[in-house]
Design a protein around this motif. Sequence first.
Motif, PDB file in Angstrom:
ATOM      1  N   ASP A  74       9.496  -1.072  -5.207  1.00 37.70           N
ATOM      2  CA  ASP A  74       8.701  -1.730  -5.394  1.00 37.70           C
ATOM      3  C   ASP A  74       7.206  -2.081  -5.047  1.00 37.70           C
ATOM      4  O   ASP A  74       7.266  -2.335  -3.319  1.00 37.70           O
ATOM      5  CB  ASP A  74       9.397  -3.195  -5.989  1.00 37.70           C
ATOM      6  N   VAL A  75       6.583  -2.864  -5.875  1.00 39.57           N
ATOM      7  CA  VAL A  75       4.712  -3.139  -5.058  1.00 39.57           C
ATOM      8  C   VAL A  75       5.199  -4.661  -3.941  1.00 39.57           C
ATOM      9  O   VAL A  75       4.328  -4.551  -3.346  1.00 39.57           O
ATOM     10  CB  VAL A  75       3.899  -2.854  -5.416  1.00 39.57           C
ATOM     11  N   THR A  76       5.949  -5.950  -4.591  1.00 40.33           N
ATOM     12  CA  THR A  76       6.607  -6.588  -4.412  1.00 40.33           C
ATOM     13  C   THR A  76       6.941  -6.985  -3.080  1.00 40.33           C
ATOM     14  O   THR A  76       6.972  -7.738  -2.677  1.00 40.33           O
ATOM     15  CB  THR A  76       6.429  -7.540  -5.370  1.00 40.33           C
ATOM     16  N   ARG A  77       7.911  -5.827  -3.302  1.00 36.36           N
ATOM     17  CA  ARG A  77       8.843  -6.167  -2.233  1.00 36.36           C
ATOM     18  C   ARG A  77       8.196  -5.536  -0.432  1.00 36.36           C
ATOM     19  O   ARG A  77       7.046  -4.332  -0.459  1.00 36.36           O
ATOM     20  CB  ARG A  77       9.874  -4.774  -2.168  1.00 36.36           C
ATOM     21  N   LEU A  78       8.072  -5.932   0.502  1.00 35.08           N
ATOM     22  CA  LEU A  78       7.567  -6.214   1.162  1.00 35.08           C
ATOM     23  C   LEU A  78       8.115  -4.932   2.149  1.00 35.08           C
ATOM     24  O   LEU A  78       7.411  -3.837   3.012  1.00 35.08           O
ATOM     25  CB  LEU A  78       7.820  -7.328   2.450  1.00 35.08           C
ATOM     26  N   TYR A  79       9.317  -4.677   3.023  1.00 39.62           N
ATOM     27  CA  TYR A  79       9.915  -3.451   3.320  1.00 39.62           C
ATOM     28  C   TYR A  79      11.388  -3.139   2.511  1.00 39.62           C
ATOM     29  O   TYR A  79      12.204  -4.208   2.605  1.00 39.62           O
ATOM     30  CB  TYR A  79      10.162  -3.835   5.068  1.00 39.62           C
ATOM     31  N   PRO A  80      11.932  -2.268   2.361  1.00 36.00           N
ATOM     32  CA  PRO A  80      10.302  -0.630   1.997  1.00 36.00           C
ATOM     33  C   PRO A  80      10.572  -0.994   0.848  1.00 36.00           C
ATOM     34  O   PRO A  80      10.585  -0.161  -0.106  1.00 36.00           O
ATOM     35  CB  PRO A  80      11.623   0.361   2.246  1.00 36.00           C
ATOM     36  N   PRO A 103       3.794   6.904  -9.891  1.00 33.71           N
ATOM     37  CA  PRO A 103       3.528   5.720  -9.764  1.00 33.71           C
ATOM     38  C   PRO A 103       4.222   4.784 -11.010  1.00 33.71           C
ATOM     39  O   PRO A 103       3.985   5.499 -12.276  1.00 33.71           O
ATOM     40  CB  PRO A 103       2.517   5.115  -9.244  1.00 33.71           C
ATOM     41  N   SER A 104       5.348   4.049 -11.593  1.00 36.31           N
ATOM     42  CA  SER A 104       5.327   2.864 -12.821  1.00 36.31           C
ATOM     43  C   SER A 104       3.563   2.263 -13.111  1.00 36.31           C
ATOM     44  O   SER A 104       3.461   1.982 -12.725  1.00 36.31           O
ATOM     45  CB  SER A 104       6.205   1.918 -12.078  1.00 36.31           C
ATOM     46  N   PRO A 105       4.212   3.062 -14.622  1.00 36.65           N
ATOM     47  CA  PRO A 105       2.939   3.044 -15.045  1.00 36.65           C
ATOM     48  C   PRO A 105       2.643   1.132 -15.380  1.00 36.65           C
ATOM     49  O   PRO A 105       1.945   0.760 -16.239  1.00 36.65           O
ATOM     50  CB  PRO A 105       2.991   3.476 -16.820  1.00 36.65           C
ATOM     51  N   ALA A 106       4.049   0.636 -15.047  1.00 38.52           N
ATOM     52  CA  ALA A 106       3.765  -0.983 -15.177  1.00 38.52           C
ATOM     53  C   ALA A 106       3.669  -1.198 -14.567  1.00 38.52           C
ATOM     54  O   ALA A 106       3.532  -2.383 -13.849  1.00 38.52           O
ATOM     55  CB  ALA A 106       5.234  -1.816 -16.026  1.00 38.52           C
ATOM     56  N   GLY A 107       2.823  -0.475 -13.162  1.00 40.49           N
ATOM     57  CA  GLY A 107       2.144  -1.578 -11.983  1.00 40.49           C
ATOM     58  C   GLY A 107       3.383  -2.057 -10.497  1.00 40.49           C
ATOM     59  O   GLY A 107       2.916  -2.512 -10.420  1.00 40.49           O
ATOM     60  N   ARG A 108       4.719  -1.442 -11.287  1.00 38.54           N
ATOM     61  CA  ARG A 108       5.526  -2.678 -10.277  1.00 38.54           C
ATOM     62  C   ARG A 108       6.902  -1.174  -9.540  1.00 38.54           C
ATOM     63  O   ARG A 108       7.195  -1.359  -8.587  1.00 38.54           O
ATOM     64  CB  ARG A 108       6.787  -3.178 -11.352  1.00 38.54           C
ATOM     65  N   GLY A 109       5.518  -0.238  -8.561  1.00 41.00           N
ATOM     66  CA  GLY A 109       5.440   0.525  -7.772  1.00 41.00           C
ATOM     67  C   GLY A 109       6.067   1.963  -8.467  1.00 41.00           C
ATOM     68  O   GLY A 109       5.466   1.976  -9.187  1.00 41.00           O
ATOM     69  N   GLY A 110       7.250   2.424  -8.092  1.00 39.24           N
ATOM     70  CA  GLY A 110       7.595   3.829  -8.694  1.00 39.24           C
ATOM     71  C   GLY A 110       8.202   5.041  -7.667  1.00 39.24           C
ATOM     72  O   GLY A 110       9.786   4.502  -6.795  1.00 39.24           O
TER      73      GLY A 110
END
Length: 398
Positions: A74-80, A103-110
């Motif tokens: 996820d993009v919100t997870r700091l590591y990893p 990448p996820s189209p929902a914008g949450r990582g991928g």
Amino acid sequence: MHPDLLQAAHLLFSIAGPAPEHIKMSRSGPAKYYTISHAITLEECARHLQGIKTRGATLRHPEHQTRALAFDADVTRLYPGWWWITGAAQHLAAAGYRPLLEPSPAGRGGHLWLIFEDLVDVRAARRHVCQIAPVLRDVKEYWPGPEHAPRWNKVRLPGGRYVSPDRSAWCQLYDAHGQELSRDGLAAAQVLLTSQTPVGIVPPSSPDDLRDTEANAPVRPQAHPALPAPPGASSSRTAATTDGRQQKHDAASHRFLWFHYTPRQVADWYNARHTADDLIEFDRHGMANAGLIGRPERTPSLARTPDGRHWTDFGAGALQDDGRVDGGDVLELLVRINGGRKAEILRQLGQEMVAEARAELERAAQASVLPAPWVQEIMSEAGWTRYWRLRRGQSSGA
């Protein structure tokens, strides 16, 4: 059907594996995925690539075999998080793999995908991949999952559409360096066919190595590898066996003595490596819904600067106590997304910064050059001692 779609459907069929059930992504139901109680079919794989019904699977074949490895962050997870996954893809590409980023189209990582030309041993492939990109050892969502886990989620197959009650978008594929490769099913099919890694890249492993890899697969996040023991630590087999945990704790703590830093330096380090677009999916006008930072609204009023380094909330009721418009840098956006736990976020980011600074210190010492300026700014006296010992070829653990 286009020949490339049919050939890629056969590839997806092999990637999915013969498990007696798979999943389907829901356009309208309350759940994101629903379990389908039969093995995935070739026709269903083709319909996935055509964007008709999105499917997912375990990726596992009998006798520890697989056609692909996948990792989710996820993009919100700091590591990893997603930033670390993209770095792992670059390391793998440099080593001869052909990774794909989705990448996820929902914008949450991928997802990070590694697709092989034929079946490989899951354990040997995972072992080799994690040696090249150690961060992947700490990714707790990966496929195929460990055989000792009684149940494991299935992963959405690459190249289809991401569907939900409020969204329907193609899952685009990118190479390790962020170059867009596909934005529809046919293009994805062609990318999948040409992005397969030769099986010969996976070196053979001993039976003991394979058992250890499977037994130690992370069902939950694991700590970073321990550093070499500090000067004076016992090197005897007995001490390493009876007091291994304490040595690892001491070594991990010792590295923080090499660096002294302030919260502002941590913020500067993070802001230099991220933009607001890494955390939130903004529309083509550079706007996003403030609900992502805890202030739900109908009309997007969260804006970012063109360079993505700062953001502003122009919505009603978003003024600060002193009357100024709310906003801040990328770190402040990360804090808002994570519910305002700034001290904890700075603590975690400090650990990440130290890990990067340590790697830069050791790289510079081995190359007989000075560390990067930002590392020099936070190095303590102990850090400089460590640097010069390494540079002279005298290990601190000797």
